[in-house]
Design an enzyme around this catalytic site. Structure first.
Site, PDB file in Angstrom:
ATOM      1  N   LYS A 197     -22.367  20.750  21.532  1.00 32.03           N
ATOM      2  CA  LYS A 197     -22.609  20.356  22.892  1.00 32.03           C
ATOM      3  C   LYS A 197     -23.769  19.785  22.835  1.00 32.03           C
ATOM      4  CE  LYS A 197     -19.087  22.049  24.930  1.00 32.03           C
ATOM      5  NZ  LYS A 197     -17.667  21.126  25.425  1.00 32.03           N
TER       6      LYS A 197
ATOM      7  N   ASP B  12     -20.500  16.385  21.835  1.00 29.57           N
ATOM      8  CA  ASP B  12     -19.800  16.378  23.568  1.00 29.57           C
ATOM      9  C   ASP B  12     -20.771  16.486  24.423  1.00 29.57           C
ATOM     10  OD1 ASP B  12     -18.194  17.034  25.609  1.00 29.57           O
ATOM     11  OD2 ASP B  12     -17.088  18.690  24.743  1.00 29.57           O
TER      12      ASP B  12
ATOM     13  N   GLU C  17     -18.165  12.476  22.830  1.00 36.41           N
ATOM     14  CA  GLU C  17     -17.092  12.977  23.630  1.00 36.41           C
ATOM     15  C   GLU C  17     -17.706  12.883  25.106  1.00 36.41           C
ATOM     16  OE1 GLU C  17     -14.226  16.725  24.172  1.00 36.41           O
ATOM     17  OE2 GLU C  17     -14.970  16.190  22.063  1.00 36.41           O
TER      18      GLU C  17
ATOM     19  N   GLU D  88      -9.912  14.726  28.692  1.00 35.86           N
ATOM     20  CA  GLU D  88      -9.580  16.057  29.061  1.00 35.86           C
ATOM     21  C   GLU D  88      -9.729  16.230  30.598  1.00 35.86           C
ATOM     22  OE1 GLU D  88     -13.087  19.089  28.715  1.00 35.86           O
ATOM     23  OE2 GLU D  88     -13.335  17.848  27.140  1.00 35.86           O
TER      24      GLU D  88
ATOM     25  N   HIS E 138      -7.594  18.191  23.478  1.00 39.31           N
ATOM     26  CA  HIS E 138      -8.472  19.165  24.158  1.00 39.31           C
ATOM     27  C   HIS E 138      -7.931  20.455  24.151  1.00 39.31           C
ATOM     28  CE1 HIS E 138     -10.671  21.055  27.563  1.00 39.31           C
ATOM     29  NE2 HIS E 138     -11.683  20.775  26.678  1.00 39.31           N
TER      30      HIS E 138
END
Length: 345
Positions: A168, A197, A223, A249, A299
Site C-alpha cells: 500500500k 496500491d 493500482e 475492484e 482482486h
C-alpha cells in the site's frame, strides 16, 4: 432440476489483526453465506466477505432473503445468465450497484458452485480453462506495518514462493512511500514484481506526481490511483504515465468497465467478484479486456481462480500469505480439483 430454497447465515466479528490502507482501517471479519438447494438434493454455496461495518453482512442477508431469493425459487439453476437478467430487472429501481450487486454476485457464485457439483467437476472445467495454474503475488504491505514489519512480511512472501509482492502507498508523504518501496525492493530483489496500491487516495495531480516516482522505482503497476468512477482521470493519467494503471475492484457490473477499456484508461483490469457480479460478469469483463489487449489480474483470490483459469489474458492471482500446509508450484496457485467453486486452500 429446480431451486427449492435459499438459505443465508452471517457472522461479524472484530478482526484479530486490523490492517490499514490509505483511506480506511479494515477491522472486521464479516461474512454472508448463501446456500441454494434443489429438488435433486444438490446444493451450491457462496461466501461474501466484508472488512468493515459490523451490520453489513446482516443487511446483505436481508436483501438476498427478502428480495432476491423469492425470484429464483422454482427456477432451473443452470440458467445462470437468465437468472442474472431477472435479478437486474428486479433491482433496477433501487439501484443494481452497491449491496444489490453483492447479493446478485452471491447468488451467481452459488449457482456456479451448484452447477459444478451437479456435474461432478470444478467450475474452471465448465468455463474452458486456458491455464493449468495461475502465477501468484502476495498482498502483504499494509500501512499499519512499520518498515521493519514490511520487510519481514515481504521476505516471508518470497520464502513461500510468490512471484512478487504488492504494498500500500499514499498513507503519508511521497518521501515515506519512496522509503518503504526501497526497503521492500531490497528484500525481494531487483527482478521480482513490486506493485503499489493507493486505494483511490489521490486526485489527478498528485496521482501523476506519485506515478512518475513509482515509475522511477520500477514498480510493476500503480493500482487505484484515483476514485474508481473517474474514467476521464484514468484516461488522462494513462496517457501521461508509462507505469500501467491497475483498477476495477470498486466498479459494479460489466457495463462499468466498457468505457474504461475502450478509452484506454486501464492497463491491468482487476474486477472484484463481489462487486462486479460474480463469476459470470468477471468472465465477461475479462474476455472484453482480452479483446482490447488488456491483461487481467484478480482482486482477491479464492473462487476467482476459476475465472482466471479460463481467461487468455490472465497474469496474476492476488493472495495473502499462504496458510499452514499450502504450497505454490513454481510461484503458481494450483487449480482446485474438487467439484464446484472451491479453492485449492
Amino acid at each position: 432440476m429446480k431451486i427449492t430454497a435459499v438459505h443465508v447465515d452471517v457472522t461479524s466479528e472484530p478482526k484479530a489483526h486490523p490492517v490499514r490502507d490509505a483511506i480506511q482501517l479494515l477491522d472486521r471479519d464479516g461474512v454472508t453465506r448463501v446456500r441454494i438447494e434443489t429438488d435433486e438434493g444438490v446444493t451450491g454455496e457462496s461466501t461474501t466477505y466484508f472488512g468493515r461495518v459490523a451490520s453489513s453482512p446482516a443487511v446483505l442477508a436481508k436483501i438476498v432473503e427478502e428480495q432476491l431469493a423469492p425470484v429464483i425459487v422454482g427456477e432451473d439453476p443452470s440458467l445462470i445468465r437468465g437468472i442474472r437478467e431477472r435479478l437486474r430487472e428486479l433491482t433496477d429501481y433501487q439501484g443494481s450497484a452497491g449491496l444489490s450487486a453483492y447479493g446478485m454476485s452471491a447468488i451467481d457464485q452459488a449457482l456456479w458452485d451448484l452447477l459444478g457439483k451437479s456435474l461432478g467437476v470444478p467450475v474452471w472445467k465448465l468455463l474452458g480453462a486456458r491455464w493449468p495454474a495461475i502465477p501468484a503475488y502476495a498482498m502483504v504491505g499494509w500501512l499499519e506495518l512499520d518498515v521493519a514489519g514490511l520487510e519481514r512480511m515481504s521476505a516471508r512472501a518470497m520464502e513461500q514462493g510468490f512471484r512478487g509482492v504488492k504494498m500500500k502507498v499514499g498513507g503519508g508523504p511521497l518521501t515515506e512511500d519512496v522509503r518503504r518501496i526501497k526497503a521492500v525492493r531490497t528484500v525481494i530483489g531487483p527482478d521480482a514484481p513490486l506493485m503499489v496500491d493507493a486505494n483511490q487516495a489521490f486526485g489527478y495531480a498528485e496521482a501523476l506526481r506519485r506515478g512518475r516516482a513509482y515509475e522511477d522505482l520500477d514498480c510493476r503497476w500503480f493500482e487505484e490511483p484515483l476514485p474508481a468512477g473517474d474514467t476521464d482521470g484514468h484516461v488522462r493519467l494513462a496517457e501521461k504515465l508509462d507505469i500501467p494503471i491497475a483498477t476495477g475492484e470498486n466498479r459494479y457490473g460489466q457495463a462499468a468497465f466498457r468505457d474504461l477499456l475502450a478509452r484506454g484508461g486501464v492497463g491491468v483490469v482487476q474486477p472484484d467478484l463481489r462487486r462486479a457480479g460474480g463469476v459470470t460478469d468477471c468472465l465477461e469483463i475479462g474476455l472484453a479486456a482480452a479483446g482490447f489487449g488488456v491483461p487481467y489480474a484478480s482482486h482477491g483470490g479464492g473462487a476467482h481462480i476459476h475465472v482466471l483459469a479460463a481467461l487468455p489474458n490472465t497474469i496474476y492471482v492476488e493472495s495473502g500469505l499462504l496458510p499452514e500446509g499450502a504450497e505454490l508450484v513454481d510461484g503458481c496457485y494450483p487449480l482446485p480439483t474438487a467439484p464446484g467453486l472451491s479453492a485449492s486452500w
